[in-house]
Design a protein around this motif. Structure first.
Motif, short mmCIF file in Angstrom:
data_model
loop_
_atom_site.label_atom_id
_atom_site.label_comp_id
_atom_site.label_asym_id
_atom_site.label_seq_id
_atom_site.Cartn_x
_atom_site.Cartn_y
_atom_site.Cartn_z
N LYS A 112 -5.78 -8.97 -8.20
CA LYS A 112 -4.58 -8.13 -8.16
C LYS A 112 -3.58 -8.59 -7.10
O LYS A 112 -2.37 -8.40 -7.26
CB LYS A 112 -4.97 -6.68 -7.89
CG LYS A 112 -3.78 -5.77 -7.71
CD LYS A 112 -4.16 -4.36 -7.29
CE LYS A 112 -2.94 -3.48 -7.11
NZ LYS A 112 -3.28 -2.14 -6.61
N LEU A 113 -4.07 -9.17 -6.01
CA LEU A 113 -3.20 -9.41 -4.86
C LEU A 113 -2.30 -10.61 -5.10
O LEU A 113 -2.67 -11.57 -5.79
CB LEU A 113 -4.04 -9.58 -3.61
CG LEU A 113 -4.92 -8.35 -3.32
CD1 LEU A 113 -5.76 -8.56 -2.09
CD2 LEU A 113 -4.08 -7.09 -3.19
N ARG A 114 -1.09 -10.56 -4.52
CA ARG A 114 -0.11 -11.61 -4.75
C ARG A 114 -0.33 -12.73 -3.77
O ARG A 114 -0.48 -12.51 -2.56
CB ARG A 114 1.31 -11.04 -4.59
CG ARG A 114 1.91 -10.46 -5.87
CD ARG A 114 1.24 -9.21 -6.37
NE ARG A 114 1.48 -8.07 -5.49
CZ ARG A 114 1.32 -6.81 -5.88
NH1 ARG A 114 0.92 -6.55 -7.09
NH2 ARG A 114 1.52 -5.82 -5.04
N GLY A 124 -7.21 1.13 0.87
CA GLY A 124 -6.26 1.09 -0.25
C GLY A 124 -4.96 0.40 0.12
O GLY A 124 -4.03 0.34 -0.69
N TYR A 151 -11.13 -8.58 -2.98
CA TYR A 151 -10.50 -8.05 -4.18
C TYR A 151 -10.85 -9.02 -5.31
O TYR A 151 -10.12 -9.98 -5.56
CB TYR A 151 -9.00 -7.86 -4.06
CG TYR A 151 -8.55 -6.77 -5.03
CD1 TYR A 151 -8.56 -6.98 -6.42
CD2 TYR A 151 -8.19 -5.51 -4.59
CE1 TYR A 151 -8.23 -5.98 -7.32
CE2 TYR A 151 -7.85 -4.50 -5.47
CZ TYR A 151 -7.88 -4.74 -6.84
OH TYR A 151 -7.57 -3.73 -7.72
N TYR A 179 -14.36 -0.50 -9.35
CA TYR A 179 -14.25 -1.54 -10.38
C TYR A 179 -15.49 -2.44 -10.40
O TYR A 179 -15.51 -3.45 -11.10
CB TYR A 179 -13.03 -2.43 -10.12
CG TYR A 179 -11.73 -1.72 -9.84
CD1 TYR A 179 -10.89 -2.12 -8.81
CD2 TYR A 179 -11.32 -0.62 -10.60
CE1 TYR A 179 -9.70 -1.47 -8.53
CE2 TYR A 179 -10.14 0.04 -10.33
CZ TYR A 179 -9.32 -0.39 -9.30
OH TYR A 179 -8.14 0.25 -9.03
N GLU A 209 1.16 -11.88 0.01
CA GLU A 209 0.04 -11.06 0.52
C GLU A 209 -1.10 -11.97 0.97
O GLU A 209 -1.40 -12.08 2.15
CB GLU A 209 -0.45 -10.08 -0.57
CG GLU A 209 0.46 -8.90 -0.80
CD GLU A 209 -0.09 -7.91 -1.84
OE1 GLU A 209 -0.95 -8.29 -2.65
OE2 GLU A 209 0.34 -6.74 -1.83
N GLY A 235 0.81 -1.22 0.00
CA GLY A 235 0.00 0.00 0.00
C GLY A 235 0.84 1.27 0.00
O GLY A 235 0.42 2.32 0.47
N MET A 288 -4.02 -3.38 1.93
CA MET A 288 -4.62 -4.61 2.48
C MET A 288 -4.34 -4.75 3.97
O MET A 288 -5.21 -5.16 4.75
CB MET A 288 -4.07 -5.82 1.72
CG MET A 288 -4.71 -7.12 2.07
SD MET A 288 -3.83 -8.46 1.26
CE MET A 288 -5.05 -9.75 1.35
N PHE A 344 -13.14 -8.53 3.49
CA PHE A 344 -12.35 -7.81 2.48
C PHE A 344 -12.45 -8.59 1.17
O PHE A 344 -12.30 -9.82 1.17
CB PHE A 344 -10.89 -7.72 2.95
CG PHE A 344 -9.96 -7.10 1.94
CD1 PHE A 344 -9.31 -7.90 0.97
CD2 PHE A 344 -9.72 -5.74 1.93
CE1 PHE A 344 -8.47 -7.33 0.03
CE2 PHE A 344 -8.86 -5.16 1.00
CZ PHE A 344 -8.23 -5.96 0.05
P1 P6P Z 1 -6.56 -0.76 -5.66
C1 P6P Z 1 -1.77 -2.15 -2.57
O1 P6P Z 1 -1.24 -1.75 -3.83
C2 P6P Z 1 -2.52 -3.44 -2.80
O2 P6P Z 1 -1.63 -4.43 -3.24
C3 P6P Z 1 -3.23 -3.88 -1.52
O3 P6P Z 1 -2.53 -3.57 -0.38
C4 P6P Z 1 -4.54 -3.12 -1.60
O4 P6P Z 1 -5.58 -3.77 -0.89
C5 P6P Z 1 -4.82 -3.10 -3.10
O5 P6P Z 1 -3.55 -3.23 -3.76
C6 P6P Z 1 -5.43 -1.78 -3.54
O6 P6P Z 1 -5.68 -1.90 -4.92
O7 P6P Z 1 -6.72 -1.30 -7.06
O8 P6P Z 1 -7.87 -0.66 -4.93
O9 P6P Z 1 -5.75 0.51 -5.57
#
Ligand code: P6P
Length: 330
Positions: free
Chosen positions: A272-274, A244, A262, A218, A278, A125, A246, A260
Motif C-alpha cells: 500500500k505504501l508509496r 495506523g 506492510y 489483513y 513514504e 495517516g 507510518m 514495521f
Molecule cells: P492501513 C496511512 O494511510 C498509511 O499510508 C500509512 O501511514 C500507514 O502505515 C498505513 O497507510 C495504514 O494502512 O491499511 O493499516 O489503514
C-alpha cells in the motif's frame, strides 16, 4: 542538561543547517533554503492540526485524491501549505505530492539554478486526525536530472539518489527528524518561540527489540513468509504496536527498536505504501540510523520507480528484526 548534551545547546534547525553547510564548500545554500521552507510549512500545519476541531477542519471532503482515497480537509490544507512554501523557493525544479496526480514543473529543465526535486506526503495517516492520533509529513529531496525528457521523468530515481529526507510527527509535541546523508538529527518545535530546537544528534536505532508493527487484520492475505514470521513472533512473546500512521509507528521504532511491516495484501498486491514519498525517505532515515529497509527481498532504496505514485510493500526497522523477517521471506 549539560553542554555535552545536544539538548544542552540552544541550536535552532536554521543554525544547524548553516553549520552543516560549512562542511560542504560546494554548498550554494539552495538545499538549506528548501529545507527551511519545509520547516516553515510544517509549523503552519502543526498549528492547523492543533486547532482542527476548533476551526472545523476535521473530517473529510466529498473529494478523492489521485490514490482514490477520500481526502481529509487537512490533507488539502497541508498540501496547499507545502506547495505555497516550496513553489516560490529558489533551487527547486520539480515538486511532487501524494495529493497531485502529476509532478509540478516549476522551471524548465535547462535552468541550472534549480538543482533539486522535492517530493512529499503532506499529511500521512490523516484519517487519525479526527481521533487526535499521530499524523505526519514525509519529504524527500532528489537531485534534478536536467537531461530527463520529458522533464517529469527526472523524478523516476531510486532512493539511493536522495540528497535529504525527513519527517515531521504532529503528536503531543511536534518532532522533525532529518537526514542529509550525514546521520539522523532530531528537533522539537518550541511553539512559544516558533522554532525547532536540536535535541539529538546522530540518532541510532536499537539493534533489536521484541516488537513488530503491522495491521494484522489483513494477515490471512499476507504471503506465506510473512505469516510464518508472525507465527514465530507470537511464539516468542513479541509485543505489537500499530498506530495506523507510518510516521508515528516508525518514530517509535527509531527510538525504541522493532520492525514495521506492510506486506502485499489482497487489496494492495504490490503493498500500500508509496515508494517515492513514504518508503524511500523513511528508508533513508532508518538506514542512516543503522537500520534496514526492504520491499520484499529488495533493498527499498534500490527499487527503480516507474511512476511517481508507485506502491510497494515494506519491511523496515532494527537490523536484527528486519533480518529475521527476511529469513522467512527468502
Ligand atoms: P492501513 C496511512 O494511510 C498509511 O499510508 C500509512 O501511514 C500507514 O502505515 C498505513 O497507510 C495504514 O494502512 O491499511 O493499516 O489503514
Amino acid at each position: 542538561m549539560t553542554l555535552e548534551d545536544p539538548a544542552g545547546h540552544l541550536l535552532s534547525i536554521q543554525s544547524y543547517l548553516l553549520e552543516e553547510e560549512k562542511h560542504h564548500p560546494e554548498a550554494t545554500g539552495r538545499l538549506t533554503w528548501i529545507l527551511s521552507s519545509i520547516t516553515l510549512a510544517s509549523k503552519y500545519i502543526a498549528a492547523r492540526c492543533r486547532m482542527a476541531r476548533l476551526e472545523d477542519v476535521l473530517g473529510s471532503l466529498d473529494s478523492e485524491n489521485v490514490q482514490g482515497e477520500v481526502q481529509q480537509k487537512l490533507d488539502v490544507i497541508a498540501n496547499e501549505t507545502l506547495l505555497r512554501a516550496l513553489g516560490k523557493r529558489a533551487g527547486l525544479a520539480i515538486v511532487a505530492s501524494e495529493e497531485n496526480e502529476e509532478p509540478i514543473i516549476l522551471h524548465t529543465s535547462s535552468d541550472p539554478e534549480r538543482p533539486y526535486i522535492a517530493l512529499f506526503d503532506p499529511l500521512d495517516g490523516s484519517s487519525n486526525i479526527d481521533v487526535c492520533g499521530g499524523v505526519g509529513t514525509i519529504f524527500s529531496i532528489l537531485h534534478h536530472d536536467r537531461r530527463a525528457n520529458p522533464t517529469e521523468n527526472a523524478v523516476m530515481q531510486p532512493g539511493t539518489r536522495q540528497v535529504a529526507a525527513g519527517y515531521v510527527l504532529y503528536g503531543p509535541s511536534t518532532i522533525l527528524v532529518l537526514t542529509t546523508g550525514n546521520g539522523v538529527q532530531m528537533f522539537v518545535l518550541d511553539p512559544s518561540i516558533g522554532t525547532y530546537l536540536l535535541v539529538d544528534r546522530d540518532v541510532k536505532i536499537p539493534q533489536n527489540s521484541k516488537s513488530y508493527s503491522v495491521n494484522e487484520a489483513y494477515a490471512n492475505s499476507f504471503p506465506e513468509g510473512y505469516q510464518k514470521y508472525l507465527a514465530w513472533a507470537h511464539d516468542n512473546n513479541y509485543s505489537s504496536r500499530y498506530a495506523g500512521a507510518m510516521v508515528a509507528d516508525l518514530h517509535r521504532i527509531l527510538l525504541k527498536g522493532g520492525v514495521f511491516l506492510y506486506p502485499p495484501t489482497q487489496s494492495s498486491p504490490k503493498g500500500k505504501l508509496r515508494l517515492m514519498y513514504e518508503a524511500n525517505p523513511m528508508a533513508m532515515i532508518i538506514e542512516q540510523a543503522g537500520g534496514k529497509s526492504f520491499c520484499g527481498t529488495t533493498r527499498t532504496m534500490e527499487v527503480q520507480p516507474e511512476n511517481v505514485h508507485d506502491r510497494v510493500s515494506v519491511v523496515i526497522g532494527s537490523p536484527d528484526e528486519v533480518d529475521r523477517v527476511q529469513d522467512y521471506l527468502e
